[in-house]
Write a protein that holds these residues in place. Structure first.
Motif, mmCIF file in Angstrom:
data_model
loop_
_atom_site.group_PDB
_atom_site.id
_atom_site.type_symbol
_atom_site.label_atom_id
_atom_site.label_comp_id
_atom_site.label_asym_id
_atom_site.label_seq_id
_atom_site.Cartn_x
_atom_site.Cartn_y
_atom_site.Cartn_z
ATOM 1 N N ASP A 187 1.110 -1.430 0.100
ATOM 2 C CA ASP A 187 -0.116 0.139 -0.103
ATOM 3 C C ASP A 187 0.959 1.184 -0.071
ATOM 4 O O ASP A 187 0.647 2.207 -0.909
ATOM 5 C CB ASP A 187 -0.888 -0.055 1.109
ATOM 6 C CG ASP A 187 -2.007 -1.243 1.285
ATOM 7 O OD1 ASP A 187 -2.124 -1.596 -0.107
ATOM 8 O OD2 ASP A 187 -2.636 -1.536 2.133
ATOM 9 N N LEU A 188 1.993 1.448 0.753
ATOM 10 C CA LEU A 188 2.999 2.414 0.668
ATOM 11 C C LEU A 188 3.407 2.574 -0.600
ATOM 12 O O LEU A 188 3.732 3.717 -1.198
ATOM 13 C CB LEU A 188 3.804 2.279 2.014
ATOM 14 C CG LEU A 188 3.319 2.420 3.349
ATOM 15 C CD1 LEU A 188 4.662 1.862 4.386
ATOM 16 C CD2 LEU A 188 2.713 3.575 3.826
ATOM 17 N N ALA A 200 2.314 1.584 -3.308
ATOM 18 C CA ALA A 200 1.383 2.160 -4.505
ATOM 19 C C ALA A 200 1.121 3.808 -4.203
ATOM 20 O O ALA A 200 0.891 4.556 -5.248
ATOM 21 C CB ALA A 200 0.226 1.595 -4.225
ATOM 22 N N GLU A 201 1.047 4.215 -2.779
ATOM 23 C CA GLU A 201 0.990 5.612 -2.572
ATOM 24 C C GLU A 201 1.949 6.479 -2.979
ATOM 25 O O GLU A 201 1.788 7.348 -3.677
ATOM 26 C CB GLU A 201 0.597 5.665 -1.152
ATOM 27 C CG GLU A 201 0.341 7.195 -0.548
ATOM 28 C CD GLU A 201 -0.850 7.739 -1.221
ATOM 29 O OE1 GLU A 201 -1.077 8.943 -0.818
ATOM 30 O OE2 GLU A 201 -1.769 6.900 -1.571
ATOM 31 N N ASN A 202 3.136 5.809 -2.903
ATOM 32 C CA ASN A 202 4.221 6.604 -3.305
ATOM 33 C C ASN A 202 4.495 6.798 -4.854
ATOM 34 O O ASN A 202 4.610 8.095 -5.269
ATOM 35 C CB ASN A 202 5.725 6.005 -2.972
ATOM 36 C CG ASN A 202 6.940 6.830 -3.260
ATOM 37 O OD1 ASN A 202 7.121 7.900 -2.760
ATOM 38 N ND2 ASN A 202 7.868 6.270 -4.082
ATOM 39 N N ARG A 246 1.712 6.750 -6.863
ATOM 40 C CA ARG A 246 0.532 7.759 -7.038
ATOM 41 C C ARG A 246 1.096 9.214 -6.838
ATOM 42 O O ARG A 246 0.518 10.105 -7.633
ATOM 43 C CB ARG A 246 -0.590 7.519 -6.240
ATOM 44 C CG ARG A 246 -1.981 8.267 -6.767
ATOM 45 C CD ARG A 246 -3.015 8.006 -5.500
ATOM 46 N NE ARG A 246 -2.646 8.669 -4.447
ATOM 47 C CZ ARG A 246 -2.683 9.899 -4.208
ATOM 48 N NH1 ARG A 246 -3.493 10.818 -5.091
ATOM 49 N NH2 ARG A 246 -2.509 10.469 -3.050
ATOM 50 N N LEU A 247 1.675 9.466 -5.649
ATOM 51 C CA LEU A 247 2.182 10.815 -5.549
ATOM 52 C C LEU A 247 3.267 10.965 -6.368
ATOM 53 O O LEU A 247 3.160 12.537 -6.944
ATOM 54 C CB LEU A 247 2.879 10.782 -3.872
ATOM 55 C CG LEU A 247 1.738 10.703 -3.104
ATOM 56 C CD1 LEU A 247 2.543 10.915 -1.651
ATOM 57 C CD2 LEU A 247 0.670 11.697 -2.961
ATOM 58 N N ARG A 268 1.229 12.189 -9.541
ATOM 59 C CA ARG A 268 0.622 13.360 -9.523
ATOM 60 C C ARG A 268 1.508 14.500 -9.505
ATOM 61 O O ARG A 268 1.266 15.568 -10.055
ATOM 62 C CB ARG A 268 -0.060 13.395 -8.124
ATOM 63 C CG ARG A 268 -0.795 14.478 -7.851
ATOM 64 C CD ARG A 268 -1.728 14.963 -8.841
ATOM 65 N NE ARG A 268 -2.907 16.168 -8.588
ATOM 66 C CZ ARG A 268 -3.451 16.835 -9.468
ATOM 67 N NH1 ARG A 268 -3.459 16.236 -10.751
ATOM 68 N NH2 ARG A 268 -4.158 17.891 -8.831
#
Length: 334
Positions: A92-93, A95-97, A99-100, A103
């Motif tokens: 999850d971490l 994937a979040e990284n 995504r950021l 962005r």
């Protein structure tokens, strides 16, 4: 002194100790309540507040030392927690990284696009250009020409011959026009030629490309003065390019013995590899066209003073040229 009879127990020391501890605790509670009450009534200026401040001052170094000593252990605790995190949490971490990061790249691209468009608006306003914006969608389709394709065509009001500019200078002219796209011949192309002049002394000439991509300013007589660093702009002769648009800067000047003209090399301000959006100039205002005086000065520079005299006297042919009909030296602009 009386002794206890066998089998009888004496006074319990443990019970006495417990009773003493209870009394001490009760006393501490009473004292704390009294101190709190007195402190609240005295406010920030009472003696108890002064004692508390002194205590804080004395113990501050100790607290800082404790925080410094414990910091590495807190970091080790975080590392241990990360190492013991389950795989789902780590995924999850990650994937979040990602995504950021995506962005952030998107926002950076949007900022750069907004900057380029603002620069186009600035040059449009500065030169009062009647124009439409277009995007470069591809480069040359072959190796022997210097062209780009833009995403606007006849359906957008464009036509062959219209000049094209980037935010910092001229890049070329439309040579083919379809319904939804157009081909722009760059000023570096060997078939390109644009009426131009040296901004400082108004010496008239032609900016031409070459097979090697070098850009030159031709037809500048050897008795005229051109210096490295001089800015070259469009002259407006021929009625195609608006007068005064920046083209480039002189990087080399050679006066060869016996030659009528100087060899002047120009470095264009605009390079298409640095741009994605351009302005297509759709029409000229009266102020953007060469005047009769401009035309007469160009004729005088090339052929003598008689043409200059006729134009200054209001010669009809000169006025006709000023209205947009190119003379012999600027036919290539069309």
């Amino acid at each position: 002194m009386a002794l206890s009879a066998p089998g009888q127990r004496g006074p319990s020391l443990g019970n006495n100790s417990n009773g003493g501890g209870t009394r001490q605790l009760a006393a501490c509670v009473v004292v704390s309540l009294v101190l709190i009450t007195v402190s609240s009534r005295m406010g920030q200026t009472g003696p108890l507040e002064a004692v508390r401040g002194a205590f804080m001052t004395v113990t501050t170094p100790v607290r800082y030392l404790g925080a410094t000593v414990s910091a590495p252990f807190q970091g080790l605790g975080n590392i241990f927690a990360n190492l013991t995190a389950d795989q789902a949490t780590l995924s999850d971490l990650k994937a979040e990284n990602e995504r950021l990061q995506a962005r952030n790249a998107e926002l950076e691209e949007s900022e750069q696009t907004a900057t380029r468009l603002q620069q186009l608006l600035d040059i449009k306003d500065t030169y009062n250009l009647q124009s439409t914006a277009a995007r470069i969608i591809s480069g040359s389709a072959d190796s022997w020409s210097s062209t780009v394709t833009i995403d606007k065509g006849t359906a957008d009001g464009l036509s062959v011959g219209m000049p094209v500019s980037a935010s910092n200078g001229v890049i070329g002219q439309i040579v083919e026009c379809g319904a939804t796209s157009s081909t722009v011949r760059l000023l570096t192309d060997e078939s390109s030629s644009i009426s131009a002049m040296v901004q400082s002394n108004r010496a008239q000439g032609m900016v031409v490309g070459s097979a090697s991509g070098q850009v030159s300013l031709t037809l500048i007589r050897s008795n005229q003065t051109v210096n490295v660093g001089d800015v070259v702009v469009t002259s407006g002769l021929g009625g195609v390019f608006p007068k005064g648009l920046p083209i480039g800067k002189v990087t080399s000047v050679q006066n060869n013995p016996g030659s009528l003209y100087l060899d002047v090399v120009v470095e264009p301000f605009a390079h298409t590899e640095s741009f994605e959006e351009v302005l297509v100039i759709t029409s000229l205002t009266q102020e953007q066209q060469a005047t009769a005086q401009d035309i007469s000065e160009a004729d005088a520079q090339e052929g003598g003073s008689s043409a200059s005299t006729d134009a200054a006297a209001g010669d009809g042919s000169a006025a006709g040229d000023a209205s947009g009909s190119p003379d012999g030296s600027t036919n290539s602009n069309g």
